[in-house]
Enzyme design. Structure first.
Site, PDB file in Angstrom:
ATOM      1  CB  ALA A 131      78.177   3.103  10.947  1.00  0.00           C
ATOM      2  CD  GLU A 135      65.777   2.101  13.295  1.00  0.00           C
ATOM      3  OE1 GLU A 135      64.605   1.899  13.879  1.00  0.00           O
ATOM      4  OE2 GLU A 135      65.894   1.804  12.009  1.00  0.00           O
ATOM      5  N   GLY A 139      69.015  -0.611  19.598  1.00  0.00           N
ATOM      6  CA  GLY A 139      70.532  -0.532  19.599  1.00  0.00           C
ATOM      7  C   GLY A 139      71.046  -1.849  19.880  1.00  0.00           C
ATOM      8  NE  ARG A 258      81.063  -6.529  18.500  1.00  0.00           N
ATOM      9  CZ  ARG A 258      80.025  -7.290  18.680  1.00  0.00           C
ATOM     10  NH1 ARG A 258      80.275  -8.417  18.884  1.00  0.00           N
ATOM     11  NH2 ARG A 258      78.805  -6.562  18.508  1.00  0.00           N
ATOM     12  CD  GLU A 378      82.065  -0.301  16.601  1.00  0.00           C
ATOM     13  OE1 GLU A 378      81.439  -1.258  16.207  1.00  0.00           O
ATOM     14  OE2 GLU A 378      82.037   0.869  15.713  1.00  0.00           O
ATOM     15  CD  GLU A 382      76.410  -4.481  30.077  1.00  0.00           C
ATOM     16  OE1 GLU A 382      76.403  -3.810  29.059  1.00  0.00           O
ATOM     17  OE2 GLU A 382      76.672  -4.046  31.284  1.00  0.00           O
TER      18      GLU A 382
HETATM   19  C1  LIG Z   1      79.193   8.123  21.457  1.00  0.00           C
HETATM   20  C2  LIG Z   1      78.550   7.194  20.689  1.00  0.00           C
HETATM   21  C3  LIG Z   1      78.666   6.811  19.428  1.00  0.00           C
HETATM   22  C4  LIG Z   1      78.106   5.953  18.794  1.00  0.00           C
HETATM   23  N1  LIG Z   1      78.216   5.966  17.415  1.00  0.00           N
HETATM   24  C5  LIG Z   1      77.532   5.016  16.614  1.00  0.00           C
HETATM   25  C6  LIG Z   1      77.407   4.936  15.283  1.00  0.00           C
HETATM   26  O1  LIG Z   1      78.390   5.788  14.393  1.00  0.00           O
HETATM   27  N2  LIG Z   1      76.540   4.415  14.405  1.00  0.00           N
HETATM   28  C7  LIG Z   1      75.412   3.324  15.168  1.00  0.00           C
HETATM   29  O2  LIG Z   1      74.671   2.952  14.477  1.00  0.00           O
HETATM   30  N3  LIG Z   1      75.751   3.630  16.577  1.00  0.00           N
HETATM   31  C8  LIG Z   1      76.368   4.283  17.151  1.00  0.00           C
HETATM   32  N4  LIG Z   1      76.346   4.340  18.596  1.00  0.00           N
HETATM   33  C9  LIG Z   1      75.324   3.390  19.237  1.00  0.00           C
HETATM   34  C10 LIG Z   1      75.774   2.458  20.075  1.00  0.00           C
HETATM   35  O3  LIG Z   1      76.283   1.482  19.072  1.00  0.00           O
HETATM   36  C11 LIG Z   1      74.653   1.778  20.984  1.00  0.00           C
HETATM   37  O4  LIG Z   1      74.594   2.822  21.853  1.00  0.00           O
HETATM   38  C12 LIG Z   1      74.708   0.441  21.662  1.00  0.00           C
HETATM   39  O5  LIG Z   1      74.726  -0.385  20.513  1.00  0.00           O
HETATM   40  C13 LIG Z   1      73.945   0.240  22.590  1.00  0.00           C
HETATM   41  O6  LIG Z   1      72.651   0.335  22.265  1.00  0.00           O
HETATM   42  P1  LIG Z   1      71.472   1.152  22.987  1.00  0.00           P
HETATM   43  O7  LIG Z   1      72.044   2.454  23.338  1.00  0.00           O
HETATM   44  O8  LIG Z   1      70.391   1.503  22.135  1.00  0.00           O
HETATM   45  O9  LIG Z   1      71.411   0.524  24.560  1.00  0.00           O
HETATM   46  P2  LIG Z   1      70.418  -0.976  24.790  1.00  0.00           P
HETATM   47  O10 LIG Z   1      70.410  -1.952  23.756  1.00  0.00           O
HETATM   48  O11 LIG Z   1      69.076  -0.071  24.971  1.00  0.00           O
HETATM   49  O12 LIG Z   1      71.014  -1.273  25.953  1.00  0.00           O
HETATM   50  C14 LIG Z   1      70.692  -0.744  27.326  1.00  0.00           C
HETATM   51  C15 LIG Z   1      71.275  -1.619  28.383  1.00  0.00           C
HETATM   52  O13 LIG Z   1      70.740  -2.936  28.500  1.00  0.00           O
HETATM   53  C16 LIG Z   1      71.816  -4.073  28.147  1.00  0.00           C
HETATM   54  N5  LIG Z   1      71.207  -4.952  27.333  1.00  0.00           N
HETATM   55  C17 LIG Z   1      70.716  -4.842  26.219  1.00  0.00           C
HETATM   56  N6  LIG Z   1      70.356  -6.027  25.566  1.00  0.00           N
HETATM   57  C18 LIG Z   1      70.857  -7.121  26.313  1.00  0.00           C
HETATM   58  C19 LIG Z   1      70.949  -8.488  26.152  1.00  0.00           C
HETATM   59  N7  LIG Z   1      70.345  -9.230  25.461  1.00  0.00           N
HETATM   60  N8  LIG Z   1      71.490  -9.114  27.352  1.00  0.00           N
HETATM   61  C20 LIG Z   1      71.942  -8.241  28.278  1.00  0.00           C
HETATM   62  N9  LIG Z   1      72.140  -7.067  28.390  1.00  0.00           N
HETATM   63  C21 LIG Z   1      71.456  -6.307  27.483  1.00  0.00           C
HETATM   64  C22 LIG Z   1      72.835  -3.120  27.469  1.00  0.00           C
HETATM   65  O14 LIG Z   1      74.286  -3.965  27.542  1.00  0.00           O
HETATM   66  C23 LIG Z   1      72.837  -1.852  28.137  1.00  0.00           C
HETATM   67  O15 LIG Z   1      73.626  -2.114  29.415  1.00  0.00           O
HETATM   68  C24 LIG Z   1      77.154   5.138  19.367  1.00  0.00           C
HETATM   69  C25 LIG Z   1      76.994   5.395  20.878  1.00  0.00           C
HETATM   70  C26 LIG Z   1      77.823   6.173  21.558  1.00  0.00           C
HETATM   71  C27 LIG Z   1      77.430   6.479  22.866  1.00  0.00           C
END
Ligand SMILES: Cc1cc2nc3c(=O)[nH]c(=O)nc-3n(C[C@H](O)[C@H](O)[C@H](O)COP(=O)(O)OP(=O)(O)OC[C@H]3O[C@@H](n4cnc5c(N)ncnc54)[C@H](O)[C@@H]3O)c2cc1C
Length: 395
Positions: A131, A135, A139, A258, A378, A382
């Site tokens: 998946a 980016e 996220g 989820r 997933e 938050e």
């Molecule tokens: C081991 C691992 C495997 C993964 N595998 C996949 C995969 O196979 N495919 C894929 O597409 N993705 C994958 N991911 C990505 C994962 O889904 C994202 O890391 C996740 O969605 C969070 O996005 P971000 O890291 O950009 O954090 P951000 O969105 O930048 O968030 C940073 C912080 O801000 C908080 N935040 C952001 N927006 C809000 C809001 N509106 N209100 C309150 N708080 C907020 C978040 O909760 C977090 O604490 C993986 C991640 C990991 C660590």
């Protein structure tokens, strides 16, 4: 105590569900548990023969229609399988996640031709998926992506970046969110493309480059940063055949993803608890087993209670999904609760192991490192609480 716990695992399950649990547990205990710690400590990927065996056992097609090669089982069965595999090794329990997300997207949103073309291969494991939604700058805000797909004749050309694409190396298709309609409103700019690629660690630079991201856990699967440069995908691989629907299609899989993730968290927490329980009965200090100290007994009691609460929330969400009713609230609650529960339980398990909990020779540290990811992927905790609050306030 172990027997008492085993009896509660899932409450009133049908004979079929009990049999599914036993058969997955048998596979996991024989084939996965003996190798998990050693491979995880070496950051070695899941052996190919384990993935092959899982596909033969039908784990990738569990919930999909028999018309397309699936087993047509319910979401509760999926949760039980995910839980038992993750109890052995989170990485193994997470292989099916990619096939479930991609095949759910296709089964719910694909054209008839797309269902016929892709689903049978995904269900049997001939077509492995990854998946590619996240980016570097998008996220939680999954509609904020920039990766562009421009139509040129019978192909889309992809330009842009993805990150955290787990198992991208093994996949035959990357289920990818792309911007097809840059001038449309934010959520209508996006489409989902099934992007074919050759499996392998080398990728195909500069058209498709990929680098594994070093992580603290989840060692049996690598997550990749990906860069696309005029990388082609056939126009016929546009999910549903209509541009601009990708964000809404993606949302349609959140519930199932989820529930499956909550079940994985229950599995890791159960493994941490089982190890701590065993150890507490073996380890002697001050002339007694440590399980005789009330503080340790109460830790175990609290851990078991929280695991069972998480399991029941997860099974409840799965049963809701099986009725066909909207269950984003229940799935969000299960995912948020189980993520925090697994982190807490695995940290307590490590504490019960004392210094040995910090040693790579024992699996307590693996459960703790793996459990930490549940609050992040997933949908972060938050974001889950936002989903839950939104539903509570709108209702
Ligand atoms: C081991 C691992 C495997 C993964 N595998 C996949 C995969 O196979 N495919 C894929 O597409 N993705 C994958 N991911 C990505 C994962 O889904 C994202 O890391 C996740 O969605 C969070 O996005 P971000 O890291 O950009 O954090 P951000 O969105 O930048 O968030 C940073 C912080 O801000 C908080 N935040 C952001 N927006 C809000 C809001 N509106 N209100 C309150 N708080 C907020 C978040 O909760 C977090 O604490 C993986 C991640 C990991 C660590």
């Amino acid at each position: 105590m172990a027997e008492a716990l085993a009896a509660t695992q899932g409450g009133a399950l049908t004979d079929e569900h009990v049999q599914i649990r036993e058969s997955v547990r048998d596979f996991a205990d024989r084939e996965v548990v003996p190798i998990a710690n050693e491979l995880d400590n070496k950051a070695a990927e899941i052996p190919t023969h384990i993935v092959k065996k899982m596909s033969e056992l039908g784990y990738f097609g569990l919930i999909f229609s028999p018309d397309y090669g699936g087993s047509g089982l319910d979401h509760l069965s999926m949760a039980i399988v995910a839980e038992e595999l993750s109890k052995a090794w989170l990485s193994v329990g997470s292989v099916m996640t990619r096939m479930i997300i991609t095949a759910s997207l296709i089964q719910s949103n694909g054209t008839d031709e797309q269902k016929k073309k892709w689903l049978p291969g995904i269900c049997t494991g001939e077509i492995l998926c990854a998946a590619a939604f996240t980016e570097p700058d998008a996220g939680s805000d999954s509609a904020g992506i920039k990766c562009r797909a421009t139509k040129k004749g019978d192909r889309y050309l992809l330009n842009g970046e993805k990150t955290w694409c787990t198992w991208a190396n093994k996949a035959h298709i990357l289920c990818t969110t792309v911007v097809t309609n840059p001038d449309a409103p934010k959520h209508k700019r996006i489409s989902i493309l099934l992007v074919p690629k050759k499996p392998g660690d080398e990728f195909d630079p500069p058209a498709l480059a990929g680098q594994p991201i070093p992580t603290i856990g989840y060692k049996g699967m690598n997550s990749y940063s990906l860069q696309f440069e005029d990388y082609p995908a056939p126009v016929e691989n546009l999910l549903g055949g209509v541009e601009g629907k990708g964000f809404y299609q993606l949302m349609s899989t959140y519930e199932v993803a989820r529930i499956q993730t909550a079940a994985r968290a229950v599995g890791v927490a159960q493994a941490a608890f089982d190890a701590a329980l065993r150890y507490s009965k073996e380890r002697t200090q001050f002339g007694k087993t440590i399980s005789e100290f009330q503080v340790i007994r109460h830790k175990l009691a609290e851990m078991a209670t929280k695991i069972e609460a998480g399991r029941q929330l997860t099974y409840h969400a799965a049963r809701m999904k099986d009725t066909g009713k909207r269950c984003d609230l229940e799935a969000g609650m299960a995912k948020a609760f189980c993520a925090e529960m697994a982190e807490h339980v695995s940290a307590e398990a490590m504490q019960i192991f004392g210094g040995y909990g910090y040693s790579r020779e024992f699996p307590a540290q693996r459960f703790w490192r793996d459990a930490r990811v549940f609050r992040i992927f997933e949908g972060t905790s938050e974001i889950q609480y936002e989903v839950i609050a939104k539903r509570l306030l709108e209702d």
